[in-house]
Design a protein around this motif. Structure first.
Motif, PDB file in Angstrom:
ATOM      1  N   HIS A 173      42.223  42.296  -3.262  1.00  0.00           N
ATOM      2  CA  HIS A 173      42.032  43.734  -3.020  1.00  0.00           C
ATOM      3  C   HIS A 173      40.578  44.052  -2.649  1.00  0.00           C
ATOM      4  N   PHE A 177      39.602  46.018   0.740  1.00  0.00           N
ATOM      5  CA  PHE A 177      38.780  47.235   0.822  1.00  0.00           C
ATOM      6  C   PHE A 177      37.527  46.993   1.672  1.00  0.00           C
ATOM      7  N   GLN A 181      36.498  48.858   5.066  1.00  0.00           N
ATOM      8  CA  GLN A 181      35.165  49.472   5.250  1.00  0.00           C
ATOM      9  C   GLN A 181      34.551  49.050   6.574  1.00  0.00           C
ATOM     10  N   ALA A 215      40.453  50.106  -6.252  1.00  0.00           N
ATOM     11  CA  ALA A 215      40.285  51.230  -5.320  1.00  0.00           C
ATOM     12  C   ALA A 215      39.189  52.179  -5.782  1.00  0.00           C
ATOM     13  N   TYR A 218      35.864  51.869  -4.260  1.00  0.00           N
ATOM     14  CA  TYR A 218      35.704  52.079  -2.812  1.00  0.00           C
ATOM     15  C   TYR A 218      36.146  53.504  -2.449  1.00  0.00           C
ATOM     16  N   ILE A 221      37.239  54.650   1.128  1.00  0.00           N
ATOM     17  CA  ILE A 221      38.435  54.123   1.802  1.00  0.00           C
ATOM     18  C   ILE A 221      39.678  54.844   1.296  1.00  0.00           C
ATOM     19  N   THR A 223      43.431  55.412   0.257  1.00  0.00           N
ATOM     20  CA  THR A 223      44.468  54.560  -0.328  1.00  0.00           C
ATOM     21  C   THR A 223      45.845  55.066   0.115  1.00  0.00           C
TER      22      THR A 223
END
Ligand code: ATP
Length: 366
Positions: A173, A177, A181, A215, A218, A221, A223
């Motif tokens: 993950h 991410f 990015q 998550a 980040y 970003i 989801t």
């Protein structure tokens, strides 16, 4: 690390493997030079079904170790249906490399190119440009291949295990991410979709739980979540809506073929398999013995895998000119299709392996 000392293990393998490998490495070479950087040094390693037929071994002595000591591995294709182990299984030293170096992050770009075949009538299909990130060391493949951990109960039942570990899933993950990015910085949506079956399987709920934990690190970003069956539907209905999709091994195996089928064929399917210490880059297709030796193979999957390798070398060494060389290869392929100067025989065109390669090399030099 200076670019001078960067070394790539080259396993050309079987069938069309050597042809598409030399095409890819020629493009890597020219792209690097055009960006003012020395191309990686190549360390050839003999392996594959042909090598097995000649020697009884599927890879040269010490080859696995030497490959792992390089900065990256480039592989053409391995395996020939006519040459197998005594138990009927195919010659697969690359699966051991995947296992030995824990190449967990399987990166499979799916992009529509102008004038290349598209299966969807909707004009928005021209915008398909996504990445399937397939976990490649565990999931439902945990039981298969190298470890052969299937649980056979007499002759009446067989059980295969779907294994999800926290360690690998966290790394996967994070990788997803970071990939989102980087794409966001290049103008993409910056979204990572978690594809699972968390409504049914505890293992998949765990996969999603770890996605949520990561998550939060980040916030830039977006989801999103999809159950794998719904994802299959959406990949046919509106694949242009997706950016990066992260999933378990078997789901990724299936959906990457489905998505690849939307934008051409095997000859366009590039692939990177990346672990903590090394990455292996190869076209997703096999050795295609039916067209071997006929100058018919489409080398673009291998050439685009070469671009993935250069991106990886940029990450690994911090040398930005590798990323520039990768972008140059992608632009060359894009320009070749846009100008209708790339017409692979795989799509009914008139250009074989050598002509396609020559055209990409010309675009790279332009
Ligand atoms: P594997 O199990 O190793 O993936 P496979 O036999 O399932 O092997 P491929 O070797 O990829 O699959 O071949 C499947 C079909 O796709 C064959 O008809 C082959 O000719 C075609 N094919 C594969 N790669 C290419 C390519 N680069 N260019 C043109 N056709 C290709």
């Amino acid at each position: 690390m200076s670019s001078q000392s960067v070394q790539v293990a080259v396993i050309s393998g079987d069938g069309i493997g050597p042809d598409v490998t030399s095409a890819a490495l020629a493009c890597v070479d020219v792209a690097c030079k055009a960006c003012g950087i020395t191309a990686p040094e190549q360390l050839p390693i003999a392996a594959g079904a042909g090598y097995f037929a000649d020697t009884g071994d599927d890879i040269e002595a010490g080859g696995e170790l030497r490959a792992g000591e390089c900065d990256a591995i480039f592989l053409g294709a391995i395996g020939l249906p006519s040459i197998r182990h005594a138990d009927g299984t195919e010659i697969s030293p690359h699966l051991r490399l995947r296992d030995r170096y824990q190449l967990y992050a399987g990166v499979r770009p799916v992009k529509a190119y102008p004038n290349a075949p598209q299966m969807l009538a909707n004009p928005l299909a021209a915008n398909i440009d996504l990445i399937i990130l397939r976990e490649s060391t565990e999931g439902l493949f945990y039981s298969a291949a190298v470890h052969n951990r299937s649980h056979i109960i007499d002759d009446v039942e067989v059980q295969d295990t779907l294994r999800i570990t926290r360690n690998t899933t966290e790394k996967l993950h994070h990788f997803g991410f970071r990939l989102a990015q980087r794409r966001k910085a290049a103008g993409y949506a910056g979204e990572l979709t978690c594809v699972d079956k968390a409504n049914v399987f505890t293992s998949m709920a765990f996969f999603r739980q770890i996605y949520d934990e990561i998550a939060s690190q980040y916030p830039d970003i977006k989801t999103a979540y999809q159950y794998v069956d719904a994802q299959a539907l959406e990949l046919v209905r509106k694949p242009w809506m997706f950016d990066v999709l992260v999933m378990e091994n078997m789901f990724g195996d299936i959906l990457s073929d489905l998505a690849g089928g939307l934008v051409g064929g095997m000859g366009m399917a590039a692939c990177g398999e990346i672990g903590d210490t090394i990455g292996l880059f190869q076209p997703a297709h096999g050795s295609a013995p039916d067209i071997h030796g006929q100058d018919r193979a489409n080398p673009l999957a291998a050439i685009l895998s070469g671009a993935l390798m250069l991106d990886y070398l940029c990450d690994k060494t911090g040398e930005e000119r590798y990323a520039a060389a990768a972008a140059r290869i992608q632009s060359a392929v894009n320009a070749g299709f846009t100008q209708n100067r790339l017409r692979p025989m795989e799509f009914g065109g008139d250009m074989g392996t050598n002509s396609v390669t020559r055209e990409v090399l010309q675009q790279l030099a332009a």
